[in-house]
Structures are given as C-alpha cells and as structure tokens.
Motif scaffolding. Structure first.
Motif, PDB file in Angstrom:
ATOM      1  N   ASP A  70     -36.150 -22.011 -23.707  1.00  0.00           N
ATOM      2  CA  ASP A  70     -35.541 -23.331 -23.817  1.00  0.00           C
ATOM      3  C   ASP A  70     -36.395 -24.330 -23.043  1.00  0.00           C
ATOM      4  O   ASP A  70     -36.345 -24.398 -21.817  1.00  0.00           O
ATOM      5  CB  ASP A  70     -34.115 -23.301 -23.263  1.00  0.00           C
ATOM      6  N   ARG A  71     -37.224 -25.050 -23.783  1.00  0.00           N
ATOM      7  CA  ARG A  71     -38.155 -26.018 -23.189  1.00  0.00           C
ATOM      8  C   ARG A  71     -39.052 -25.337 -22.144  1.00  0.00           C
ATOM      9  O   ARG A  71     -39.801 -24.439 -22.497  1.00  0.00           O
ATOM     10  CB  ARG A  71     -37.389 -27.222 -22.609  1.00  0.00           C
ATOM     11  N   ASP A  72     -38.965 -25.713 -20.892  1.00  0.00           N
ATOM     12  CA  ASP A  72     -39.849 -25.127 -19.881  1.00  0.00           C
ATOM     13  C   ASP A  72     -39.161 -24.039 -19.055  1.00  0.00           C
ATOM     14  O   ASP A  72     -39.526 -23.785 -17.913  1.00  0.00           O
ATOM     15  CB  ASP A  72     -40.411 -26.219 -18.961  1.00  0.00           C
ATOM     16  N   ARG A  73     -38.167 -23.396 -19.662  1.00  0.00           N
ATOM     17  CA  ARG A  73     -37.505 -22.254 -19.030  1.00  0.00           C
ATOM     18  C   ARG A  73     -37.514 -21.090 -20.025  1.00  0.00           C
ATOM     19  O   ARG A  73     -37.282 -21.280 -21.216  1.00  0.00           O
ATOM     20  CB  ARG A  73     -36.059 -22.581 -18.655  1.00  0.00           C
ATOM     21  N   PHE A  74     -37.775 -19.893 -19.514  1.00  0.00           N
ATOM     22  CA  PHE A  74     -37.745 -18.715 -20.385  1.00  0.00           C
ATOM     23  C   PHE A  74     -37.217 -17.528 -19.597  1.00  0.00           C
ATOM     24  O   PHE A  74     -37.639 -17.274 -18.473  1.00  0.00           O
ATOM     25  CB  PHE A  74     -39.127 -18.429 -20.985  1.00  0.00           C
ATOM     26  N   THR A  75     -36.251 -16.842 -20.172  1.00  0.00           N
ATOM     27  CA  THR A  75     -35.605 -15.710 -19.507  1.00  0.00           C
ATOM     28  C   THR A  75     -35.430 -14.586 -20.525  1.00  0.00           C
ATOM     29  O   THR A  75     -35.367 -14.820 -21.726  1.00  0.00           O
ATOM     30  CB  THR A  75     -34.218 -16.102 -18.948  1.00  0.00           C
ATOM     31  N   CYS A  76     -35.336 -13.360 -20.019  1.00  0.00           N
ATOM     32  CA  CYS A  76     -35.133 -12.241 -20.940  1.00  0.00           C
ATOM     33  C   CYS A  76     -34.260 -11.184 -20.296  1.00  0.00           C
ATOM     34  O   CYS A  76     -34.013 -11.192 -19.088  1.00  0.00           O
ATOM     35  CB  CYS A  76     -36.466 -11.647 -21.393  1.00  0.00           C
ATOM     36  N   ALA A  77     -33.812 -10.257 -21.137  1.00  0.00           N
ATOM     37  CA  ALA A  77     -32.882  -9.225 -20.694  1.00  0.00           C
ATOM     38  C   ALA A  77     -33.542  -8.152 -19.845  1.00  0.00           C
ATOM     39  O   ALA A  77     -32.866  -7.384 -19.184  1.00  0.00           O
ATOM     40  CB  ALA A  77     -32.217  -8.579 -21.911  1.00  0.00           C
ATOM     41  N   GLY A  78     -34.850  -8.083 -19.865  1.00  0.00           N
ATOM     42  CA  GLY A  78     -35.537  -7.048 -19.105  1.00  0.00           C
ATOM     43  C   GLY A  78     -36.021  -5.938 -20.011  1.00  0.00           C
ATOM     44  O   GLY A  78     -35.949  -6.026 -21.242  1.00  0.00           O
ATOM     45  N   GLY A  79     -36.528  -4.864 -19.399  1.00  0.00           N
ATOM     46  CA  GLY A  79     -37.070  -3.765 -20.180  1.00  0.00           C
ATOM     47  C   GLY A  79     -38.168  -4.254 -21.104  1.00  0.00           C
ATOM     48  O   GLY A  79     -38.920  -5.180 -20.776  1.00  0.00           O
ATOM     49  N   VAL A  80     -38.242  -3.687 -22.293  1.00  0.00           N
ATOM     50  CA  VAL A  80     -39.290  -4.078 -23.228  1.00  0.00           C
ATOM     51  C   VAL A  80     -39.019  -5.421 -23.886  1.00  0.00           C
ATOM     52  O   VAL A  80     -39.876  -5.951 -24.596  1.00  0.00           O
ATOM     53  CB  VAL A  80     -39.508  -2.991 -24.297  1.00  0.00           C
ATOM     54  N   ALA A  81     -37.844  -6.002 -23.653  1.00  0.00           N
ATOM     55  CA  ALA A  81     -37.578  -7.357 -24.164  1.00  0.00           C
ATOM     56  C   ALA A  81     -38.544  -8.362 -23.548  1.00  0.00           C
ATOM     57  O   ALA A  81     -38.819  -9.414 -24.138  1.00  0.00           O
ATOM     58  CB  ALA A  81     -36.135  -7.765 -23.866  1.00  0.00           C
ATOM     59  N   ALA A  82     -39.067  -8.033 -22.364  1.00  0.00           N
ATOM     60  CA  ALA A  82     -40.051  -8.924 -21.733  1.00  0.00           C
ATOM     61  C   ALA A  82     -41.287  -9.067 -22.611  1.00  0.00           C
ATOM     62  O   ALA A  82     -41.895 -10.141 -22.685  1.00  0.00           O
ATOM     63  CB  ALA A  82     -40.435  -8.383 -20.353  1.00  0.00           C
ATOM     64  N   ALA A  83     -41.668  -7.996 -23.292  1.00  0.00           N
ATOM     65  CA  ALA A  83     -42.825  -8.062 -24.189  1.00  0.00           C
ATOM     66  C   ALA A  83     -42.549  -8.982 -25.365  1.00  0.00           C
ATOM     67  O   ALA A  83     -43.403  -9.786 -25.754  1.00  0.00           O
ATOM     68  CB  ALA A  83     -43.185  -6.664 -24.687  1.00  0.00           C
ATOM     69  N   ASP A  84     -41.358  -8.890 -25.943  1.00  0.00           N
ATOM     70  CA  ASP A  84     -41.008  -9.759 -27.065  1.00  0.00           C
ATOM     71  C   ASP A  84     -41.036 -11.229 -26.648  1.00  0.00           C
ATOM     72  O   ASP A  84     -41.518 -12.091 -27.389  1.00  0.00           O
ATOM     73  CB  ASP A  84     -39.622  -9.398 -27.595  1.00  0.00           C
ATOM     74  N   MET A  85     -40.536 -11.507 -25.448  1.00  0.00           N
ATOM     75  CA  MET A  85     -40.548 -12.881 -24.957  1.00  0.00           C
ATOM     76  C   MET A  85     -41.974 -13.384 -24.767  1.00  0.00           C
ATOM     77  O   MET A  85     -42.318 -14.497 -25.204  1.00  0.00           O
ATOM     78  CB  MET A  85     -39.775 -12.982 -23.644  1.00  0.00           C
TER      79      MET A  85
END
Length: 321
Positions: free
Chosen positions: A155-170
């Motif tokens: 979202d604009r200049d913020r990015f968050t993820c659920a962790g695990g391999v989801a970090a790669a998708d982000m």
C-alpha cells in the motif's frame, strides 16, 4: 526495465528471534534480481538492536553491520521479526524507523515485523497484514488499523506480509513493480517458485484440507464458527444456517470429526483466547469476553480442561518464553 534507475538500498532490521525463513525469502529475490539482470539493482544492509550478531528463532546467528540507532541513508527498511514480538523492547527500533521514514525511506515488514511498524505509528491509514496466528493479538492492540488476512499487502510506501515464503511473493511483486515482469519472472524461475502468488490468496491451507473433511454443510458451519467468536451463535443457529435440525448437525459432526459441534466451537474459541493471552496485555476477563465467554469461572475451567493449565499460567508462560 529502466537501466538508469539508481541502486535501491534496503536495510533489514533483525529483531531477536526473527523468522529465518521469512528473512531468507525476502533477501534472496533481491540477490537473484541482481544476477538475472546483470546489474546491481539492489544492495542491502543488516542491523540489530546492539550491532552484534542477530539470533533467529532457530538459533542461527547472522552477522550485521551496525545497530538500529546507526542506520542511515536507505531507500527502504524491512523489519524482520518472529515469535513473541510483543514482549520485546522496540524503543530503539521504533526511533530508527521513524527517523528513516521521515527522510523518505519506505517501510516494510515480514512475519510479525508488522507489529513493530504499528508500534511506530507507521501503519496508520495503511492496509497491512501479519501472520494469521498473530492477527488477533495485533488487532486487539491496534484496533484502529486495517489488518487483513492476505498473503501480503503493498500500500503505497508500506509493504507487509504474513511471513514464511509469502515474503518471497511480496518481494517478487516489488521487483515486478520496480523492474518489470520479465525480471520478476526470471527471479521466480531461479527460485523454482513456479508463479508469484497474488496478494489476496489465503494464508492458511483451506478448511477442507485442515479438517480432512469435504462435506459442504459441515465446512460451512465451521467457517461460521470461526467468524463468530466474540459473539457466539447457538447450535440451533448453526443448524439453521445449513437447513439442518440440531440432531442432524450433531450427527454430521460425530460422523466426520468424531465429536459434537459444541466441542469444536469451544476449541476454536479457546485457541483464540490462547493467542490473545500470549500476544497482548489484555486483562484475562477481557480475553474471556473477546473469546465469547461471559463467565470468568467457566472460561478458566474450560481453559484448564483443554490446555491443562489456567489462563493466568498461560500468560506467565508467554512472558517466560
């Protein structure tokens, strides 16, 4: 891809007991983006609270360059956290995050790092996400925030993820945004990741797989149970929602799960309470009410019967852990 785009410098803030898999899944796509492009698109720096090696939750130590307080001059900062994030003193990191974003750095997080961004006030007015296990606690501590259940949020200049391999998708989505689809696809191939998952894809495996049950009416009832924790519904309301009688619903649960629907519902509410006890400072009575219990004594006895210790003991275990 714009070959003249300047190198992006990303600072990774490693909180004690950070998730190694989330950290690795976030940093490796950057390395591979440099490799497949034949250019230095990204550089990264690692930081810890005291400038000494940062220890992940699996016990592996990672060398860093400096402390949080010494972090300067970067395009983006990524908070990498893990278990028991709410029990750690984040004052130095919060100060660093506020300073870095004030000077133009975008802010991101993997796994429970979103909790630290929230403490710094950096998610106000932004959509965010966090690991499904930590979402109830974060929502309780920051009720004004929009915390979703997606794999990741940009979202604009913020990015968050659920962790695990989801970090790669982000990170692959960020690479695509910064340097085009061809670069992102080349990195995806190198990771043997097959495809970049959409942000909106679910974090948890679907209910059918979790329960090992395919009956649509049972799955509908369990879904409704998971959505009705604070204000519990009656067994009659659950039965009515799938056009069954109470007795038919009872038989359905016994046949497929081996116990009655009331027991499954109680299990869902108690596990929700456990997450709140471990992840928040909510009074135990408030935890009970947020989990659908109007009686403190019934909540306490139910908790002991299910977990083998009291809610107050659970909180002590969380602090010790």
């Amino acid at each position: 891809m714009d070959q003249n785009r300047p190198v992006q410098i990303i600072g990774f803030m490693l909180v004690h007991d950070f998730s190694m898999i989330a950290f690795t899944a976030a940093i490796e796509p950057l390395r591979l983006a440099n490799r497949v492009s034949g250019a230095t698109l990204y550089q990264w720096r690692l930081y810890s609270a005291n400038g000494l090696d940062a220890e992940a939750s699996n016990g592996v130590k990672v060398s860093v360059e400096q402390s949080f307080a010494q972090a300067r001059d970067m395009d983006a900062v990524v908070v990498c956290a893990g278990v028991d994030v709410q029990t750690i003193d984040h004052r130095a990191l919060v100060a660093a995050l506020r300073r870095l974003t004030k000077f133009g750095a975008s802010a991101g997080a993997v796994c429970t790092g979103a909790y630290v961004l929230a403490k710094a006030g950096l998610l106000d007015g932004y959509r965010s996400t966090i690991h499904w296990e930590n979402r109830p606690g974060m929502q309780a501590d920051f009720p004004e925030l929009e915390i979703g259940e997606d794999l990741f949020e940009i979202d604009r200049d913020r990015f968050t993820c659920a962790g695990g391999v989801a970090a790669a998708d982000m990170m692959l989505s960020l690479i695509k945004r910064d340097h085009g689809q061809a670069t992102a696809e080349a990195v995806t191939d190198q990771l043997i990741h097959h495809r970049v998952r959409e942000a909106s894809e679910r974090q948890r495996i679907d209910l059918r797989t979790r329960l090992g049950v395919a009956h649509p009416k049972l799955l509908r009832v369990v879904t409704l149970m998971e959505q009705s924790i604070e204000r519990p519904l009656t067994m009659g309301q659950f039965a009515e929602s799938v056009a069954l009688s109470n007795r038919q619903l009872e038989r359905l649960f016994w046949k497929h799960l081996g116990y009655p629907p009331s027991k499954h519902y109680l299990k869902i509410r108690l596990e929700h309470a456990c997450q709140l006890l471990r992840q928040t400072a909510m009074p135990i009575l408030s935890v009970a009410m947020a989990s659908g219990f109007n009686s403190a004594s019934y909540f306490s006895q139910s908790y002991i019967d299910y977990f083998g210790h009291s809610p107050s003991a659970e909180r002590k275990l969380a602090v010790v852990g």
